[in-house]
Design an enzyme around this catalytic site. Structure first.
Site, PDB file in Angstrom:
ATOM      1  N   ALA A 149       4.783 -22.921 -42.080  1.00 58.79           N
ATOM      2  CA  ALA A 149       6.232 -23.084 -42.224  1.00 58.79           C
ATOM      3  C   ALA A 149       6.891 -23.311 -40.871  1.00 58.79           C
ATOM      4  O   ALA A 149       7.772 -24.175 -40.728  1.00 58.79           O
ATOM      5  CB  ALA A 149       6.820 -21.856 -42.906  1.00 58.79           C
ATOM      6  N   TYR A 150       6.475 -22.541 -39.875  1.00 57.52           N
ATOM      7  CA  TYR A 150       7.059 -22.673 -38.538  1.00 57.52           C
ATOM      8  C   TYR A 150       6.750 -24.046 -37.936  1.00 57.52           C
ATOM      9  O   TYR A 150       7.644 -24.723 -37.410  1.00 57.52           O
ATOM     10  CB  TYR A 150       6.512 -21.562 -37.655  1.00 57.52           C
ATOM     11  CG  TYR A 150       7.091 -21.508 -36.265  1.00 57.52           C
ATOM     12  CD1 TYR A 150       8.432 -21.236 -36.055  1.00 57.52           C
ATOM     13  CD2 TYR A 150       6.279 -21.712 -35.153  1.00 57.52           C
ATOM     14  CE1 TYR A 150       8.961 -21.173 -34.779  1.00 57.52           C
ATOM     15  CE2 TYR A 150       6.789 -21.642 -33.860  1.00 57.52           C
ATOM     16  CZ  TYR A 150       8.136 -21.369 -33.679  1.00 57.52           C
ATOM     17  OH  TYR A 150       8.648 -21.303 -32.403  1.00 57.52           O
ATOM     18  N   ALA A 151       5.497 -24.468 -38.036  1.00 52.95           N
ATOM     19  CA  ALA A 151       5.123 -25.774 -37.494  1.00 52.95           C
ATOM     20  C   ALA A 151       5.849 -26.897 -38.208  1.00 52.95           C
ATOM     21  O   ALA A 151       6.261 -27.885 -37.587  1.00 52.95           O
ATOM     22  CB  ALA A 151       3.612 -25.976 -37.601  1.00 52.95           C
TER      23      ALA A 151
END
Length: 249
Positions: free
Chosen positions: A156-158
């Site tokens: 999700a962060y990437a």
């Protein structure tokens, strides 16, 4: 203040400027000679500490609270910078949120919150910067080297930071003729509270050995890169993502 005078007389806004990489960037740009608006979301004490450290060293700084995803609050922050210091020359968008989970197990509410800060927030701040940065100015956004390394649990962060990279590289081309640069910095493993939270000492030790330089980055490492991109010496660098990560892919 001691240090470079590359940014003497300039005005910088640093979102997420009271902690971690953002604080290091705020302090470095102040040493470079810029007046700094230290943006924060909720940590009033940390913002005041950052401003106090800058002013104690002879710099100029102002704490301004704003949710980076709130367009009215961000516009008011730019108004405050212009009213207090006369304009805006540098915007460093360091505010961000991270959620670690496998894609299969990710809470979608957490995904929405992460994207609100990282994607919508980046658009909102970049929109104001595109409208208000003076000639010779610079916008520096924060991505992550995980976009390239693809570590598990960072999906999700990437994904959110990949969106930031794409948006900023487009913005660099949209500002043709303005003499304003737009770049992203993609830190590797960096010893901040955001990165260290939830990791065991063994995990931290393992991650520190991954870069060929065999250590974690420091907030100051990233601040040095931002200082270069934000100042006159880095003004020929435009529309790029610089991976400051000690040699990771």
């Amino acid at each position: 203040m001691t240090g470079s005078t590359d940014s003497a007389g300039r005005v910088a806004i640093v979102t997420g400027g009271s902690r971690g990489i953002g604080r290091a960037v705020s302090e470095r740009l102040a040493r470079d000679g810029a007046a700094v608006v230290v943006n924060y979301a909720g940590g009033t004490a940390a913002a005041r500490e950052t401003v106090a450290a800058i002013t104690a060293a002879g710099g100029r700084a102002l704490p301004v609270q704003a949710d980076v995803a709130d367009e009215d609050a961000v516009a008011a922050m730019f108004d405050r910078a212009e009213g207090e210091f006369g304009g805006v020359d540098v915007v460093v968008h360091s505010a961000g949120r991270m959620a670690l989970s496998t894609i299969a197990d990710l809470d979608l509410g957490e995904l929405d919150a992460l994207h609100r800060t990282n994607i919508r927030g980046s658009f909102v701040v970049a929109r104001q910067a595109a409208r208000r940065l003076r000639r010779g100015g610079a916008f520096v956004g924060m991505s992550t080297s995980v976009v390239g390394t693809q570590f598990p649990a960072y999906g999700a962060y990437a994904a959110s930071k990949g969106a930031v990279e794409a948006m900023l590289l487009v913005l660099a081309r949209e500002l043709r003729g303005r003499d304003v640069t737009v770049n992203a910095v993609a830190p590797g493993p960096t010893a901040t509270d955001l990165f260290l939270d939830g990791k065991t000492p063994e995990q931290i030790e393992e991650l520190s050995r991954i870069p060929p330089l065999e250590r974690l980055g420091t907030p100051e490492d990233i601040a040095n890169v931002v200082s270069f991109l934000a100042g006159p010496q880095g003004h020929w660098v435009n529309g790029q993502t610089l991976r400051a990560n000690g040699g990771l892919v």
